[in-house]
Motif scaffolding. Structure first.
Motif, PDB file in Angstrom:
ATOM      1  N   ASP A  56       0.712  -1.149  -0.008  1.00  0.00           N
ATOM      2  CA  ASP A  56       0.238  -0.069   0.008  1.00  0.00           C
ATOM      3  C   ASP A  56       0.793   1.172   0.030  1.00  0.00           C
ATOM      4  O   ASP A  56       0.612   2.122  -0.729  1.00  0.00           O
ATOM      5  CB  ASP A  56      -1.008  -0.033   1.398  1.00  0.00           C
ATOM      6  CG  ASP A  56      -2.055  -1.001   1.063  1.00  0.00           C
ATOM      7  OD1 ASP A  56      -2.381  -1.403  -0.233  1.00  0.00           O
ATOM      8  OD2 ASP A  56      -2.882  -1.260   2.074  1.00  0.00           O
ATOM      9  N   GLY A  59       2.205   1.817  -3.495  1.00  0.00           N
ATOM     10  CA  GLY A  59       1.336   2.443  -4.410  1.00  0.00           C
ATOM     11  C   GLY A  59       1.098   3.748  -4.195  1.00  0.00           C
ATOM     12  O   GLY A  59       0.917   4.439  -5.033  1.00  0.00           O
ATOM     13  N   GLN A  60       0.978   4.041  -2.977  1.00  0.00           N
ATOM     14  CA  GLN A  60       0.648   5.423  -2.602  1.00  0.00           C
ATOM     15  C   GLN A  60       1.928   6.482  -2.989  1.00  0.00           C
ATOM     16  O   GLN A  60       1.739   7.590  -3.504  1.00  0.00           O
ATOM     17  CB  GLN A  60       0.488   5.903  -1.060  1.00  0.00           C
ATOM     18  CG  GLN A  60      -0.737   5.327  -0.616  1.00  0.00           C
ATOM     19  CD  GLN A  60      -1.069   4.946   0.911  1.00  0.00           C
ATOM     20  OE1 GLN A  60      -0.125   5.685   1.672  1.00  0.00           O
ATOM     21  NE2 GLN A  60      -1.900   4.326   1.464  1.00  0.00           N
ATOM     22  N   PHE A  63       1.902   6.761  -6.829  1.00  0.00           N
ATOM     23  CA  PHE A  63       0.842   7.796  -6.998  1.00  0.00           C
ATOM     24  C   PHE A  63       1.234   9.309  -6.759  1.00  0.00           C
ATOM     25  O   PHE A  63       1.185  10.159  -7.634  1.00  0.00           O
ATOM     26  CB  PHE A  63      -0.600   7.719  -6.309  1.00  0.00           C
ATOM     27  CG  PHE A  63      -1.848   8.226  -6.638  1.00  0.00           C
ATOM     28  CD1 PHE A  63      -1.966   8.934  -7.653  1.00  0.00           C
ATOM     29  CD2 PHE A  63      -2.869   8.626  -5.756  1.00  0.00           C
ATOM     30  CE1 PHE A  63      -3.009   9.751  -8.179  1.00  0.00           C
ATOM     31  CE2 PHE A  63      -3.795   9.245  -6.151  1.00  0.00           C
ATOM     32  CZ  PHE A  63      -4.062   9.670  -7.274  1.00  0.00           C
ATOM     33  N   GLY A  69      -0.689  12.656  -6.087  1.00  0.00           N
ATOM     34  CA  GLY A  69      -1.625  12.042  -5.267  1.00  0.00           C
ATOM     35  C   GLY A  69      -2.890  12.857  -5.682  1.00  0.00           C
ATOM     36  O   GLY A  69      -3.952  12.439  -5.041  1.00  0.00           O
ATOM     37  N   LEU A  74      -5.908  11.251 -11.701  1.00  0.00           N
ATOM     38  CA  LEU A  74      -6.482   9.561 -12.086  1.00  0.00           C
ATOM     39  C   LEU A  74      -6.845   9.335 -13.411  1.00  0.00           C
ATOM     40  O   LEU A  74      -6.539   8.353 -13.991  1.00  0.00           O
ATOM     41  CB  LEU A  74      -7.400   9.224 -11.146  1.00  0.00           C
ATOM     42  CG  LEU A  74      -7.087   8.869  -9.773  1.00  0.00           C
ATOM     43  CD1 LEU A  74      -7.935   8.673  -8.787  1.00  0.00           C
ATOM     44  CD2 LEU A  74      -5.962   7.810  -9.403  1.00  0.00           C
ATOM     45  N   GLY A  87      -4.815   6.208 -13.609  1.00  0.00           N
ATOM     46  CA  GLY A  87      -4.534   5.507 -12.538  1.00  0.00           C
ATOM     47  C   GLY A  87      -3.537   6.020 -11.612  1.00  0.00           C
ATOM     48  O   GLY A  87      -2.916   6.989 -11.961  1.00  0.00           O
ATOM     49  N   ILE A  88      -3.042   5.221 -10.564  1.00  0.00           N
ATOM     50  CA  ILE A  88      -1.981   5.506  -9.699  1.00  0.00           C
ATOM     51  C   ILE A  88      -0.559   5.623 -10.316  1.00  0.00           C
ATOM     52  O   ILE A  88       0.159   6.242 -10.168  1.00  0.00           O
ATOM     53  CB  ILE A  88      -2.120   4.811  -8.360  1.00  0.00           C
ATOM     54  CG1 ILE A  88      -1.689   3.351  -8.769  1.00  0.00           C
ATOM     55  CG2 ILE A  88      -3.261   5.142  -7.555  1.00  0.00           C
ATOM     56  CD1 ILE A  88      -1.453   2.501  -7.283  1.00  0.00           C
ATOM     57  N   ALA A 157      -9.997   5.368  -8.221  1.00  0.00           N
ATOM     58  CA  ALA A 157      -9.936   5.724  -6.820  1.00  0.00           C
ATOM     59  C   ALA A 157     -10.180   4.801  -5.841  1.00  0.00           C
ATOM     60  O   ALA A 157      -9.399   4.651  -4.949  1.00  0.00           O
ATOM     61  CB  ALA A 157     -10.272   7.087  -6.407  1.00  0.00           C
ATOM     62  N   THR A 159      -9.817   1.522  -6.599  1.00  0.00           N
ATOM     63  CA  THR A 159      -9.286   0.284  -6.758  1.00  0.00           C
ATOM     64  C   THR A 159      -7.653   0.413  -6.821  1.00  0.00           C
ATOM     65  O   THR A 159      -6.754  -0.290  -7.560  1.00  0.00           O
ATOM     66  CB  THR A 159      -9.519  -0.083  -8.157  1.00  0.00           C
ATOM     67  OG1 THR A 159      -9.322   0.948  -9.227  1.00  0.00           O
ATOM     68  CG2 THR A 159     -11.205  -0.434  -8.515  1.00  0.00           C
ATOM     69  N   GLN A 160      -7.201   1.301  -5.931  1.00  0.00           N
ATOM     70  CA  GLN A 160      -5.791   1.843  -5.674  1.00  0.00           C
ATOM     71  C   GLN A 160      -4.992   0.531  -5.400  1.00  0.00           C
ATOM     72  O   GLN A 160      -4.003   0.116  -5.539  1.00  0.00           O
ATOM     73  CB  GLN A 160      -5.599   2.955  -4.793  1.00  0.00           C
ATOM     74  CG  GLN A 160      -6.129   4.139  -5.277  1.00  0.00           C
ATOM     75  CD  GLN A 160      -5.540   5.493  -4.536  1.00  0.00           C
ATOM     76  OE1 GLN A 160      -4.673   5.496  -4.163  1.00  0.00           O
ATOM     77  NE2 GLN A 160      -6.803   6.189  -4.474  1.00  0.00           N
ATOM     78  N   GLN A 163      -4.548  -1.795  -8.217  1.00  0.00           N
ATOM     79  CA  GLN A 163      -3.421  -0.971  -9.273  1.00  0.00           C
ATOM     80  C   GLN A 163      -2.029  -1.340  -8.844  1.00  0.00           C
ATOM     81  O   GLN A 163      -1.206  -1.518  -9.497  1.00  0.00           O
ATOM     82  CB  GLN A 163      -3.827   0.192  -9.289  1.00  0.00           C
ATOM     83  CG  GLN A 163      -5.008   0.589 -10.092  1.00  0.00           C
ATOM     84  CD  GLN A 163      -5.315   1.976 -10.062  1.00  0.00           C
ATOM     85  OE1 GLN A 163      -4.550   2.819 -10.654  1.00  0.00           O
ATOM     86  NE2 GLN A 163      -6.555   2.220  -9.554  1.00  0.00           N
TER      87      GLN A 163
END
Length: 295
Positions: A56, A59-60, A63, A69, A74, A87-88, A157, A159-160, A163
């Motif tokens: 997580d 992924g953040q 992004f 972010g 997106l 997407g991210i 947003a 489904t981050q 992704q």
């Protein structure tokens, strides 16, 4: 020797995401990964292990790297590009009839989401062919505030996590391919460099982010003046200095490779606008205090 190398490649494709579902890997190994034997003899462990919380975070961070972010980003269309990014991970999605040099990734993300039985917006699922529905940036900007684009942003947003899994799995699948594509006399050192990077959280993040950011470096179309800029090219560029960590050497090599790409590019936007942003992204390739490597 050849048979031994095939065993190495098959093992190297195994990476582990602890706590994440997998549709095709029911027999995933333990999170500390397999021990791999290199062509030169010593064991080489290039497995990447992340808990779901660590993934997580990655992924953040990706992004944030792509567009700080921001929700609006997106679904976005960058200046100087012939395609939108979604997407991210700012996955590329080509409009119908556009044959770009960069590897398209948004359709593959949608295929992965279908495998994971994600509820995809019906209009998106029904597109045939599955091409971006805007032919150029002006067409996209004309509908940027439409209900359909708003729905697409909300979908992305929500489904981050999926992704982030997709980004991780792309990096996982790239390792064996990258080593296989290296010159024969450099395969062992490329494997060793990946091993060194995989031993620290910053190195794990750098591998995952760079593959999403600039690709594996394997596509023959992703070249300027015959020179690529993906993971393979960065690994080949890394120095052998004993006074630097693998992550520092990777970051410096990536700067060299991306500077060369910008210098070779026909479009001056790469030198004038994109390269400074790329270098800022490379500054995030450091050891984060957020997590430790999963054992």
């Amino acid at each position: 020797m050849f048979g031994k190398y095939l065993v190495l490649l098959s093992l190297m494709s195994v990476l582990v995401v602890t706590g994440c579902d997998s549709t095709n890997e029911d027999n995933a190994p333990e999170s500390d990964g397999p021990q791999l034997t290199s062509l030169t003899g010593p064991d080489v462990d290039v497995s990447l292990a992340l808990t779901s919380a660590q993934l997580d975070w990655v992924g953040q961070q990706i992004f944030r790297n792509e567009c700080a972010g921001r929700f609006q980003c997106l679904v976005h269309w960058n200046d100087g590009e012939a395609f939108p990014s979604l997407g991210i991970g700012h996955f590329i999605w080509y409009p119908e009839g556009v044959e770009g040099r960069f590897v398209e990734s948004f359709p593959a993300l949608m295929e992965y989401m279908e495998q994971r039985q994600v509820d995809i917006p019906e209009w998106l699922r029904a597109l045939e062919p599955f091409d971006a529905p805007w032919r150029e940036k002006a067409d996209f900007l004309a509908v940027d505030d439409s209900l359909r684009v708003a729905e697409l942003r909300e979908f992305l947003a929500g489904t981050q996590g999926i992704q982030a899994e997709f980004i991780f799995r792309r990096a996982r699948q790239s390792l064996a391919k990258v080593i296989e594509a290296a010159p024969d006399n450099q395969k062992p050192e490329i494997a060793a460099r990946l091993e060194s990077l995989s031993q620290t959280p910053g190195g794990v993040y750098a591998i995952i982010d760079y593959v999403n950011f600039k690709g594996e470096g394997l596509s023959p179309t992703e070249r300027y003046e015959g020179q690529g800029w993906g993971l393979l090219q960065v690994l080949l560029e890394m120095s052998e200095s004993p006074d630097q960590s693998a992550l520092v050497k990777f970051r410096e090599a990536a700067d060299t490779v991306l500077t060369r790409r910008a210098a070779n590019a026909e479009n001056p936007i790469e030198r004038e606008r994109w390269l400074p942003g790329w270098r800022k992204r490379l500054e995030t390739y450091a050891e984060p205090p957020v997590f430790k490597i999963s054992k």
